[in-house]
Design a protein around this motif. Sequence first.
Motif, PDB file in Angstrom:
ATOM      1  N   ALA A 547       0.876  -1.183   0.000  1.00 51.12           N
ATOM      2  CA  ALA A 547       0.000   0.000   0.000  1.00 51.12           C
ATOM      3  C   ALA A 547       0.909   1.228   0.000  1.00 51.12           C
ATOM      4  O   ALA A 547       1.848   1.306   0.795  1.00 51.12           O
ATOM      5  CB  ALA A 547      -0.883   0.000   1.240  1.00 51.12           C
ATOM      6  N   SER A 549       1.241   5.643  -0.296  1.00 49.42           N
ATOM      7  CA  SER A 549       0.519   6.910  -0.105  1.00 49.42           C
ATOM      8  C   SER A 549       1.502   8.060  -0.315  1.00 49.42           C
ATOM      9  O   SER A 549       2.685   7.927  -0.012  1.00 49.42           O
ATOM     10  CB  SER A 549      -0.042   6.967   1.322  1.00 49.42           C
ATOM     11  OG  SER A 549      -0.260   8.293   1.710  1.00 49.42           O
ATOM     12  N   LEU A 553       0.135   7.047   5.114  1.00 48.84           N
ATOM     13  CA  LEU A 553      -0.984   6.102   5.282  1.00 48.84           C
ATOM     14  C   LEU A 553      -1.672   6.367   6.617  1.00 48.84           C
ATOM     15  O   LEU A 553      -1.017   6.770   7.586  1.00 48.84           O
ATOM     16  CB  LEU A 553      -0.450   4.675   5.279  1.00 48.84           C
ATOM     17  CG  LEU A 553       0.041   4.131   3.936  1.00 48.84           C
ATOM     18  CD1 LEU A 553       0.902   2.891   4.150  1.00 48.84           C
ATOM     19  CD2 LEU A 553      -1.144   3.795   3.037  1.00 48.84           C
ATOM     20  N   ASN A 554      -2.975   6.118   6.642  1.00 47.32           N
ATOM     21  CA  ASN A 554      -3.688   6.208   7.899  1.00 47.32           C
ATOM     22  C   ASN A 554      -3.356   4.952   8.698  1.00 47.32           C
ATOM     23  O   ASN A 554      -3.756   3.846   8.334  1.00 47.32           O
ATOM     24  CB  ASN A 554      -5.200   6.294   7.609  1.00 47.32           C
ATOM     25  CG  ASN A 554      -5.998   6.355   8.885  1.00 47.32           C
ATOM     26  OD1 ASN A 554      -5.454   6.207   9.980  1.00 47.32           O
ATOM     27  ND2 ASN A 554      -7.296   6.568   8.750  1.00 47.32           N
ATOM     28  N   TRP A 558      -4.196   0.486   8.674  1.00 44.89           N
ATOM     29  CA  TRP A 558      -3.255   0.061   7.642  1.00 44.89           C
ATOM     30  C   TRP A 558      -3.460  -1.397   7.246  1.00 44.89           C
ATOM     31  O   TRP A 558      -3.265  -1.757   6.099  1.00 44.89           O
ATOM     32  CB  TRP A 558      -1.808   0.319   8.073  1.00 44.89           C
ATOM     33  CG  TRP A 558      -1.328  -0.517   9.224  1.00 44.89           C
ATOM     34  CD1 TRP A 558      -1.356  -0.186  10.543  1.00 44.89           C
ATOM     35  CD2 TRP A 558      -0.759  -1.827   9.154  1.00 44.89           C
ATOM     36  NE1 TRP A 558      -0.842  -1.198  11.303  1.00 44.89           N
ATOM     37  CE2 TRP A 558      -0.467  -2.225  10.477  1.00 44.89           C
ATOM     38  CE3 TRP A 558      -0.469  -2.709   8.118  1.00 44.89           C
ATOM     39  CZ2 TRP A 558       0.090  -3.460  10.789  1.00 44.89           C
ATOM     40  CZ3 TRP A 558       0.095  -3.938   8.423  1.00 44.89           C
ATOM     41  CH2 TRP A 558       0.366  -4.315   9.752  1.00 44.89           C
ATOM     42  N   THR A 561      -6.354  -1.490   4.837  1.00 43.22           N
ATOM     43  CA  THR A 561      -5.950  -0.808   3.592  1.00 43.22           C
ATOM     44  C   THR A 561      -5.077  -1.750   2.764  1.00 43.22           C
ATOM     45  O   THR A 561      -5.282  -1.912   1.559  1.00 43.22           O
ATOM     46  CB  THR A 561      -5.142   0.473   3.910  1.00 43.22           C
ATOM     47  OG1 THR A 561      -5.901   1.259   4.803  1.00 43.22           O
ATOM     48  CG2 THR A 561      -4.806   1.268   2.666  1.00 43.22           C
TER      49      THR A 561
END
Length: 860
Positions: A547, A549, A553-554, A558, A561
Amino acid sequence: MKGCVLGLIAPEESKTVHSLPQGESWSVHKFGGTCVGTCERIQNVADIVVADPSQRKVVVVSAMSKVTDVLYHLVEAAGSRKESYIESLNLLLQKHKETARALLVEGADLEKFLAKLEDDIRNLQAMLRAIYIGPVSGHATESFTDFVVGHGELWSAQMLCAAVNKRGLSAAWMDAREVLVVTPTSTNQVDPDFASSETRLFDWYARNPADTIIVTGFIANTPDNVPTTLKRDGSDFSAAIMGSLFRAANVTIWTDVDGVYSADPRKVSEAVVLSTLSYQEAWEMSYFGANVLHPRTTLPVMKYNIPITIRNVFNLSASGTKICRTTYESTDDEFRAADSVVKGFATVDNLALVNVEGTGMAGVPGTASAIFEAVKEVGANVVMISQGSSEHSVCFAVPEKEVKAVSKALEKKFKRALDAGRLSKIEIVPNCSILAAVGQKMASTPGVSATLFDALAKANINVRAIAQGCSEYNITVVVNQDNSAKALKAAHSRFYLSRTPLAVGIVGPGLIGGTLLDQLKDQAGPLKEDFNIDLRVLGVIGSKKMALSHSGLNLSNWRSTLKEEGEEADLEKFTAHLCCSHPIPNIVVVDCTASSDVPNWYYPWMRKGMHIVTPNKKANSGSLDKYLRLKELQRKSYTHYFYEGTVGAGLPILSTLQGLLETGDKIHTVEGIFSGTLSYIFNNFHGQKTFSEIVKEAKAAGYTEPDPRDDLSGMDVARKVIILARECGLKLELDDICLENLVPEPLRGCENVDEFMDKLPEYDQAIAARREQAEESDEVLCYVGVVDVLASQGRVELRRYPKSHAFAQLSGSDNIIAFTTARYKKQPLIVRGPGAGAEVTAAGVFSDILRLASYLGAPS
Ligand SMILES: NC(=O)C1=CN([C@@H]2O[C@H](COP(=O)(O)OP(=O)(O)OC[C@H]3O[C@@H](n4cnc5c(N)ncnc54)[C@H](OP(=O)(O)O)[C@@H]3O)[C@@H](O)[C@H]2O)C=CC1
Ligand SMILES: N[C@@H](CC=O)C(=O)O
Ligand code: NA
């Protein structure tokens, strides 16, 4: 306007009152075109004027936005015999009519304005028609153009004046051409004639004694009463001249930003609005494209030390930036200390460096003059110059688009010197940017340039050239344009915000990586608030998915996500993303895998200037040759490589060893229990539970390697011994370590971990027998590692120790490591504590990340 004689606006006949009211001073406001762009905005401006508690006010106003451009355009259209000027004029009429009607609704003021507006438009129409049908196209003179384009200010000033009057504050409007006298210069600028302007102002005021005066910006008269303009940034200049003529207490320039920022907020999201700037700092900042006044604008007010404040008309809660006489002479220490040494940073892109080099230049007067003569001949603008005192080279920056002509001109001019070898080369370095640090206080503060260069070095940015004048208001460095954004961010964060942003990429979000991400989630806020460290996880990659970003990333979700939105894992794409998709200057990759392949990426990562933190032992315990190359590359690439988690998990083993070595101690031996798993197993192997049951517990507790055979085989301990040995300077390979493998022979080839764990109980008896033998002698089994530096050896073995021995006193997953050294000879230095487990290991990795942030400049 008194009389509409083309090109001549004469002041009223001089009368005899010749001063302004004494006592209460004036405050001057200036509103730009966007501030008065619509009826609502003019209302807002009128409210601000009325709300100003000053007893006397001068309000300088620009034309409604875009009106001046349209006026220029229609003069040009008429001059080129294009009928479109009629349409444009009509649109202007409608725009101002509609605005005035919406603003004033009805009444005498409205009627008066509309009549005047229509009169002006008729006049303009007639004059433009004359240009349109004139015998020579492009006939409009400069003064005619200036006369026409000034109408935007005439109309906006009258409308604002009516709106202020409507709010009950009595105001008069001033056509600045009746007062302001300026002399055009050869460089398409104008010099104010303060003496004549003052005389005319007194006369005007005698006829219009108002406490609030709305003045047209931008326009003025020549000494012969020919209309002219104050050229670029004219209304700001008008406001400054008015400030000086009225001896104002302050000048406020209203615009649509909160003030002057410490860097372009589009490039540096953490840029802050500066509360104060000295006039000189404002000049420097304006050169570098900051949203500050043009330097000449400040000159009239500087003479009387009148402060100029830049404020946002759309955000009255922001107090803006005050540009005033330097505060650095202040004796108030607190006041001085509160001011940042470097006020702002800016970059200028699309430059090229020209380097003229040769032994024939040294001590030859006129070389520099000849170089710059050639540059002048092709009309190029020199942006910065640098020459070392050996005089063997002169280097300067010019806009990239001008460099070809400059290089040609220099080659022509210095052909003989080049042929004769007196000049060795004229070198062009394309694709450059300037990074400038601006701040008056730099002059008296040692270490500013050191800090700037340190920030750039730590962001792995190469500096091509440097310039600093002795006024020290500005330090300019030239960097490769690809590094421009990164350099700006690195310098800004180091000085200004003291916030260290760090882009983080996590490889291997398993037990340790996942726990680390959870710890980062909990700690990111406090780190930012309390320690000014801004950690942003821009990518997480496992063996199958990743992932990415751009902003972070939040970390609250995670896992989902990665699972639900993750794309196919691709370390090449992950690397490119981390390296190049954001402006954060410092990047760290955290390898939380147990993989032997991932460490092959350490080389390209370091070459790209990315730092590495890891608990993975594979790189440092792999082939000696690869290890030494990695260490060398790390030094050459100026990157950091921290791996405290590889030995004793979160315990400070490597940092202790490094501390001993760096302070000159001589290591004799490092020995102890290095395996959390084996420690746990033998600490709990008392006869009640079987060996395999305890192995299962250790695995469930997260102490084991992903494959527990790595622990039981002694390989994990051997790796730690190798890591420590190499740290002590021993050139050992993993094969040099003799180890006692506790994995039963038949299970070494099991296909997978589950099969191994299932079959392990079949072999419990053999190891139980060894334990019983030890027990009979009141001893316990301990799996120890030894680095014998004096003998250049490493050993890993299962030993028996009396129950009273320190190694027999451990509990849980404790490691114990004893350093015997020249200084710690009688009593070894001992580090003891949990040496495995998700929380402590992740915390050790986290602490390495923070160590990195501190090396990169975060406050410690
Ligand atoms: N447990 C402990 O107490 C300690 C552990 N360590 C070290 O920490 C490291 C991690 O251990 P642990 O968290 O237990 O291991 P895990 O097996 O739980 O996690 C390993 C992670 O690495 C990922 N991975 C494996 N290969 C690759 C690859 N080629 N590319 C990208 N990702 C990959 C895996 O992804 P996926 O799941 O998708 O396969 C998984 O997310 C090891 O090196 C270990 O030695 C160090 C000190 C103490
Ligand atoms: N599996 C290892 C974890 C730390 O390196 C151990 O048991 O010590
Ligand atoms: Na450690």
